[in-house]
Design a protein around this motif. Structure first.
Motif, mmCIF file in Angstrom:
data_model
loop_
_atom_site.group_PDB
_atom_site.id
_atom_site.type_symbol
_atom_site.label_atom_id
_atom_site.label_comp_id
_atom_site.label_asym_id
_atom_site.label_seq_id
_atom_site.Cartn_x
_atom_site.Cartn_y
_atom_site.Cartn_z
ATOM 1 N N LEU A 1 0.975 -1.238 0.165
ATOM 2 C CA LEU A 1 0.046 -0.006 0.088
ATOM 3 C C LEU A 1 0.770 1.414 0.094
ATOM 4 O O LEU A 1 1.965 1.046 0.277
ATOM 5 N N ASP A 2 0.192 2.359 -0.061
ATOM 6 C CA ASP A 2 0.920 3.819 -0.093
ATOM 7 C C ASP A 2 0.407 4.433 1.228
ATOM 8 O O ASP A 2 -0.692 4.040 1.658
ATOM 9 N N ILE A 3 1.395 5.319 1.424
ATOM 10 C CA ILE A 3 1.128 6.122 2.892
ATOM 11 C C ILE A 3 1.053 7.894 2.381
ATOM 12 O O ILE A 3 1.777 7.928 1.548
ATOM 13 N N ALA A 4 0.377 8.460 3.144
ATOM 14 C CA ALA A 4 0.523 10.027 3.065
ATOM 15 C C ALA A 4 1.413 10.306 4.339
ATOM 16 O O ALA A 4 0.965 9.870 5.288
ATOM 17 N N ILE A 5 2.150 11.139 4.365
ATOM 18 C CA ILE A 5 2.750 11.810 5.230
ATOM 19 C C ILE A 5 3.005 13.364 5.043
ATOM 20 O O ILE A 5 2.969 13.825 4.068
ATOM 21 N N SER B 1 14.901 5.673 9.065
ATOM 22 C CA SER B 1 15.267 6.534 7.731
ATOM 23 C C SER B 1 14.237 7.640 7.830
ATOM 24 O O SER B 1 13.185 7.662 8.406
ATOM 25 N N LYS B 2 14.729 8.673 7.066
ATOM 26 C CA LYS B 2 14.032 9.819 6.695
ATOM 27 C C LYS B 2 12.655 9.930 6.027
ATOM 28 O O LYS B 2 12.945 9.216 4.736
ATOM 29 N N ALA B 3 11.603 10.301 6.664
ATOM 30 C CA ALA B 3 10.366 10.096 5.731
ATOM 31 C C ALA B 3 10.055 11.174 4.600
ATOM 32 O O ALA B 3 9.799 10.641 3.809
ATOM 33 N N SER C 1 12.617 20.318 6.803
ATOM 34 C CA SER C 1 13.321 20.525 8.190
ATOM 35 C C SER C 1 12.301 20.540 9.432
ATOM 36 O O SER C 1 12.515 20.196 10.558
ATOM 37 N N GLU C 2 10.888 20.757 8.881
ATOM 38 C CA GLU C 2 9.928 21.025 10.070
ATOM 39 C C GLU C 2 9.388 19.232 10.659
ATOM 40 O O GLU C 2 9.873 18.338 9.871
ATOM 41 N N PRO C 3 9.022 19.234 11.722
ATOM 42 C CA PRO C 3 8.719 17.965 12.365
ATOM 43 C C PRO C 3 7.449 17.266 11.446
ATOM 44 O O PRO C 3 6.578 18.045 10.759
ATOM 45 N N ILE C 4 7.469 15.711 11.218
ATOM 46 C CA ILE C 4 6.446 15.112 10.591
ATOM 47 C C ILE C 4 5.115 15.573 11.498
ATOM 48 O O ILE C 4 5.421 14.919 12.825
ATOM 49 N N ASN C 5 3.976 15.628 11.166
ATOM 50 C CA ASN C 5 2.890 15.906 11.797
ATOM 51 C C ASN C 5 1.828 14.617 11.958
ATOM 52 O O ASN C 5 1.248 14.333 12.776
ATOM 53 N N HIS D 1 5.517 9.245 -4.770
ATOM 54 C CA HIS D 1 6.925 9.821 -5.141
ATOM 55 C C HIS D 1 7.871 8.970 -4.191
ATOM 56 O O HIS D 1 7.435 8.416 -3.189
ATOM 57 N N ALA D 2 9.062 9.173 -4.539
ATOM 58 C CA ALA D 2 10.052 8.526 -3.595
ATOM 59 C C ALA D 2 10.038 9.034 -2.110
ATOM 60 O O ALA D 2 9.857 10.043 -1.816
ATOM 61 N N ARG D 3 10.278 8.091 -1.259
ATOM 62 C CA ARG D 3 10.381 8.440 0.178
ATOM 63 C C ARG D 3 11.613 9.495 0.477
ATOM 64 O O ARG D 3 12.335 9.209 -0.294
#
Length: 157
Positions: free
Chosen positions: A14-18, A42-44, A48-52, A84-86
């Motif tokens: 599956l795909d994910i939305a970040i 690894s970096k999602a 530079s901002e935090p992932i919400n 798109h690529a992670r």
């Protein structure tokens, strides 16, 4: 300073939305490397901002709904939110005011609702009531509550 913002049990196909503040990224779980549980990961997203947050995009998804902290909703065709690529920086999924940010991104169908938890209670927004626009539209104010919006989730009717 790192923290866990979301955990999902999801099949690898599956795909994910970040999302992070004003940017969003859709990527395949196949792009996310497997690590042991005590690894640093690894970096999602390349921001530079935090992932919400993170949500799952299921194969039967026809539309993407973006909900914001100011109670705006944008719905557009799922094909406009291509994978798109992670690690990429992401793209706009809604045109935001300077004081607003993404609260949630949901892969949905017409028969689902978005349940929104506010400091005053719970409101529900039918996906079919959200006008279809583009991924750069400003969205429509759909929450009547004057309270603080805490969380949103997509739910099948």
């Amino acid at each position: 300073e790192d923290q866990v913002v979301s955990v999902e049990l999801v099949p690898a196909n599956l795909d994910i939305a970040i999302w992070s503040g004003k940017k969003a990224l859709r990527c395949s779980l196949k792009d996310v490397p497997l690590f042991k549980r005590n690894a640093t990961g690894s970096k999602a997203m390349g921001v530079s901002e935090p992932i919400n947050g993170m949500s799952v995009i299921y194969p039967d998804t026809t539309h993407i709904v973006v909900a914001t902290k100011n109670g705006k909703f944008n719905r557009f065709d799922a094909a406009l939110f291509a994978p798109h690529a992670r690690g990429c920086k992401g793209s706009n999924a809604i045109k935001l005011d300077t004081t607003d940010e993404i609260l949630g991104i949901f892969g949905v169908n017409e028969n689902e609702i978005i349940r929104v938890l506010t400091s005053e209670g719970i409101e529900q927004v039918a996906v079919s009531d959200i006008k279809v626009k583009s991924n750069i539209a400003a969205g429509t104010k759909m929450i009547k509550s004057k309270g603080v919006i805490i969380k949103a989730e997509a739910v099948k009717r």
